[in-house]
Enzyme design. Sequence first.
Site, PDB file in Angstrom:
ATOM      1  N   ASP A  79       0.861  -1.168   0.000  1.00 44.94           N
ATOM      2  CA  ASP A  79       0.000   0.000   0.000  1.00 44.94           C
ATOM      3  C   ASP A  79       0.908   1.233   0.000  1.00 44.94           C
ATOM      4  O   ASP A  79       2.138   1.137  -0.048  1.00 44.94           O
ATOM      5  CB  ASP A  79      -0.937  -0.022   1.206  1.00 44.94           C
ATOM      6  CG  ASP A  79      -2.233   0.731   0.944  1.00 44.94           C
ATOM      7  OD1 ASP A  79      -2.247   1.650   0.091  1.00 44.94           O
ATOM      8  OD2 ASP A  79      -3.243   0.433   1.604  1.00 44.94           O
ATOM      9  N   TRP A  80       0.322   2.394   0.066  1.00 41.08           N
ATOM     10  CA  TRP A  80       0.961   3.689  -0.133  1.00 41.08           C
ATOM     11  C   TRP A  80       2.156   3.908   0.806  1.00 41.08           C
ATOM     12  O   TRP A  80       1.986   3.994   2.016  1.00 41.08           O
ATOM     13  CB  TRP A  80      -0.097   4.757   0.089  1.00 41.08           C
ATOM     14  CG  TRP A  80       0.199   6.128  -0.391  1.00 41.08           C
ATOM     15  CD1 TRP A  80       0.678   7.166   0.345  1.00 41.08           C
ATOM     16  CD2 TRP A  80      -0.002   6.640  -1.717  1.00 41.08           C
ATOM     17  NE1 TRP A  80       0.783   8.295  -0.435  1.00 41.08           N
ATOM     18  CE2 TRP A  80       0.364   8.008  -1.709  1.00 41.08           C
ATOM     19  CE3 TRP A  80      -0.462   6.084  -2.910  1.00 41.08           C
ATOM     20  CZ2 TRP A  80       0.289   8.814  -2.841  1.00 41.08           C
ATOM     21  CZ3 TRP A  80      -0.544   6.888  -4.038  1.00 41.08           C
ATOM     22  CH2 TRP A  80      -0.168   8.234  -3.990  1.00 41.08           C
TER      23      TRP A  80
END
Length: 761
Positions: free
Chosen positions: A307-308
């Site tokens: 994820d980010w």
Amino acid sequence: MTRFTKICSLMLFGSVSLMAQSKKAVVASASPLDKKVDALIAGMTLEEKVGQMTEVTLDVVSKTGAPTHQLDVFKLKEAIEKYHVGSILNVSGTAYTREHWHDVIVSIQAEAAKDRLKIPVIYGIDAIHGVTYTVGSTLFPHEIAMAATFNKDLAYKAGEITAYETRASYIPWNYSPVLDLGKNALWPRIYETFGEDPYVVKTMGASIIKGYQGNDIGDKYHVAACMKHYLGYSAPLSGKDRTPAWIPDRYMREYFLPSFAEAVKAGAKTLMINSGEINGIPVHSSKYLLTDVLRGELKFDGIAVTDWRDIQYLYTRHHVASSQKEAVMIAVNAGVDMSMVPYEYTFFDYLVQLVHEGKVPMWRVNQAVHRILKVKYELGLFDRPVGNPDDYPKFGSEEFRASSVQAAREAITLLKNNNNVLPLKKGVRVLVTGPTANTMRSLNGGWSYTWQGDVSDKFAADKNTILEAIQKKVGNDNVTYQEGSKFDTLTNVEETIKAAKKSDVIVLCLGELSYTENVGNIDDLNLPDAQIQLATELAKTGKPVILVLAEGRPRIMTKADNLSAATVMTYLSGNEGGDALADILFGDVNPSGRLPITYPRYANALVNYYRKNLENGNSDDSHGYNPLYEFGYGLSYTTFRYGNVHLNNPDLKDGQTLKISVDVTNSGQREGKESVLLFISQLYASVSPDTKRLRGFDKISLKPGETKTVSFNITPADLAFINDESKSVTEPGEFKIQLGDQTQSFNYVSAKPVAARTGKL
């Protein structure tokens, strides 16, 4: 210390154990496609391989400060030709037209074609309730509302339409579905889940994945699905986004893992990793979860993407790495295939260095690149990197809109209907009031046109808010509107009270404004005082109050519910949610939604329906399980009668299937849809059994007086639980079935000793 904690602790620095493994490539090359991928990898430089593992956001290759989005040709050239970037994601600013998406993707793929090996870029987007970043797309209800339909076919159809419109935006990779278990009512992403029940999550999740991917993700109408967020993201102890969770291994396998196991069986091609940490171990660093369980047990062979910024966060947030370079080593050795970096190229630089230093083995890089390239081939990107604009005439069509309307209609849940005050007659004078009454933000929620959904009123201006839908339904002359309050502040209360006294009925719209992730964190599950105060003042008029809740999580509204004549839950029902609600309020549609979550009565009484018997309380305990509305609850404008529960055998034995059937009759005066929910309870077990668990559901439509027989097939595996050795077992004993108000018992009988019937999930 649990087994889960012990193993994760031992595996934290996964490079130690990985470096001891054989340096041969793990990926088998049996199929022609695998051989083609391996041949391509054999001709790649280290830098080209690491580039494939690098994902940057669109801002990295876009001009800064431009009034509208524009690619920067120099930045794009650098990303592709210098760093060989394999993936780009996201949107810069707000939603784009299809035409602009075409220009963006054409430019990216044209640049990729100039690189030495001409490997296409895989573009990814969060199309989580329709194509959220394309103007004019079909926006569906969020997953929590889709779960309320208890309709697997609707989930499949929503996935199919979303895939079509995502490909119509020239994007082949969808970061959906969310398969997290929506257990914690405080969590700001609960509306992105299919609710609190493991069976619903895994069943609806598998259905939408099949809709996304079809029979061939390489055709022009389907996309690669991305199951997220693996694993345990949705149960932070504090309820705040991306904060620590404490989940024993047995508990993880019982409740959180099944949805991902089912998604792998459904063929999901990619997976996104949980940003949080479990028992002190960041999931991005856990070889136990990312390799031993995901690859070894579940047999997942697709792409695992972060994820980010989550590899960087191993250093800056979690503090399990002493530098960003060490964070890259830990994550890649644990099993990460692609890094959503997303703003620069540090991951690329560090990973190249780590391979040269022998701290990340080349076979691990080859393994990750194989998975990435294989999905690109399967998507047809090498043959068709950009779609044909003329191939998508149904984009944003009335046909697709009708499916979204149906989903919203079947999701909206009638929780209370004193004296059958609903449906309303179309000639009544209606006051519409409250903070969610006249904004699309409270119907669409986050991930709508922007990350936070804060421009839905602009981009969905042609759609109807709740107020506009009611006006359209019964005419402006019969409808008065007063704001009454904002989300946390009273406004024109006196004018609202005056308008209420002149009306026959009050439609009071409470709930939340759009949000997601950490922006949606709250410290108090109660609805703001201003909204409850508005409800209190309106109830004093003596006019019936229809309480409408437009919200992404079950905010505590017990006082308002106590004052209402009827209560309706709309969840975040999407662009068509206003019209669907008006159809239900005025009787053109019979409500059929059921709660996919437990609606708590008090802010600190957050117990899921599959509670332990100890949580039920007793005759001397007024603080036991006592929700405002239980999971699976929902009313209709007709009535249904259950009867004639039949089992094909009083005992279930090894290797057999128990067929359970029940007759359901529409005993009312209106045609209606009924979700038939099969709950099964094990009365005694070696691990304290849940009070009951959902083991099957089906949705049927019945005309007045009509009867249908609904059947379920149950095997011993369907009754299994995870024991204290983290093994899946089915133990002999008595089980109770619940179908509506009907109950029946059966016994599971096994000739095998319990130990012989154990095995990993």
